[in-house]
Design a protein around this motif. Structure first.
Motif, PDB file in Angstrom:
ATOM      1  N   LYS A   8      -3.819  12.941 -27.082  1.00  0.00           N
ATOM      2  CA  LYS A   8      -5.042  12.145 -27.017  1.00  0.00           C
ATOM      3  C   LYS A   8      -5.279  11.058 -26.134  1.00  0.00           C
ATOM      4  CE  LYS A   8      -7.541  14.459 -30.953  1.00  0.00           C
ATOM      5  NZ  LYS A   8      -8.086  14.195 -32.207  1.00  0.00           N
ATOM      6  N   SER A  14      -8.039  17.579 -22.073  1.00  0.00           N
ATOM      7  CA  SER A  14      -8.214  17.863 -23.503  1.00  0.00           C
ATOM      8  C   SER A  14      -9.496  17.344 -23.913  1.00  0.00           C
ATOM      9  CB  SER A  14      -6.977  17.614 -24.141  1.00  0.00           C
ATOM     10  OG  SER A  14      -5.824  18.317 -23.681  1.00  0.00           O
ATOM     11  N   GLU A  30      -8.237  22.197 -34.779  1.00  0.00           N
ATOM     12  CA  GLU A  30      -7.727  21.550 -33.782  1.00  0.00           C
ATOM     13  C   GLU A  30      -6.053  21.508 -33.827  1.00  0.00           C
ATOM     14  OE1 GLU A  30      -7.247  16.819 -32.795  1.00  0.00           O
ATOM     15  OE2 GLU A  30      -9.313  17.508 -33.450  1.00  0.00           O
ATOM     16  N   THR A  32      -3.035  19.555 -31.856  1.00  0.00           N
ATOM     17  CA  THR A  32      -2.573  18.905 -30.667  1.00  0.00           C
ATOM     18  C   THR A  32      -0.859  18.801 -30.566  1.00  0.00           C
ATOM     19  OG1 THR A  32      -4.084  17.211 -31.404  1.00  0.00           O
ATOM     20  CG2 THR A  32      -2.473  16.383 -30.179  1.00  0.00           C
TER      21      THR A  32
END
Length: 221
Positions: A8, A14, A30, A32
């Motif tokens: 992030k 993204s 989600e 990551t």
């Protein structure tokens, strides 16, 4: 639905895909992943769920449907929930919003290369001619959208839309590299930065332990 995204702190594409998923109002899981490291390369080789995107993120899985590329994800979600959730209703602002999103999707190479997204950093950058040109172009588009169609709220076309989703990482870059902007642009940037979803993303980025040295050069976390 499942949305696979990259770090992030660094992954601007993204962020766009994630904001599009939030804007849709649909529930999604989600995941990551840490980009560019050996673990990520091994994951791409071993896990078929990252195909057929070639390991690029964001990547959206919805049952048997797989969609990669942030703009394709946004358009897929708009088809599911109604295009008015993402795009202005009237023809004129909708046409401009689509053109702005398309330009963001395919342009501004100096900004991308000289000012990589890094939410945790604060740094100065040399304003080369190409970078200055990108910045002026973006500010001119923001100014026109706000002047012509932004009376209904603080965002480019009044209410939060696809255009804001695609320019949100630009806001982060302008903040990271202390780009001087006029007052109207600062007000718009503040509106984006203070948006609940943006604050949620920033908090998660600041909590990440991953670092990518190539994107941290010249910046202080």
């Amino acid at each position: 639905m499942k949305l696979i995204i990259g770090n992030k702190n660094y992954s601007s594409w993204s962020l766009r895909g994630w904001l599009a998923a939030r804007q849709s109002g649909l529930a999604f899981e989600e995941l990551t992943v840490a980009l560019y490291g050996e673990e990520w390369e091994a994951t791409k080789r071993e896990q078929g769920e990252f195909q057929p995107s070639g390991g690029k993120v964001p990547l959206l899985w919805d049952g048997d449907v797989v969609v990669w590329d942030s703009l394709a994800i946004l358009e897929y979600l708009a088809d599911k929930v109604g295009r008015d959730r993402f795009w202005p209703k009237a023809d004129e602002p909708r046409a401009m919003a689509r053109a702005m999103v398309a330009e963001m999707h395919s342009s501004y190479f100096a900004l991308r290369h000289q000012c990589p997204m890094n939410l945790r950093a604060r740094a100065k950058v040399k304003l080369t001619e190409d970078l200055q040109r990108d910045i002026v172009r973006i500010l001119s588009l923001w100014a026109e959208a706000r002047a012509r169609f932004g009376r209904g709220g603080p965002f480019l076309f009044g209410t939060f839309s696809a255009a804001d989703i695609f320019y949100a990482p630009v806001v982060s870059r302008f903040r990271t590299y202390a780009i001087t902007v006029p007052g109207f642009a600062q007000a718009y940037m503040d509106a984006i930065w203070e948006h609940t979803w943006m604050q949620e993303w920033v908090a998660a980025a600041e909590a990440e332990e991953w670092t990518i040295s190539a994107f941290d050069v010249g910046a202080t976390a």
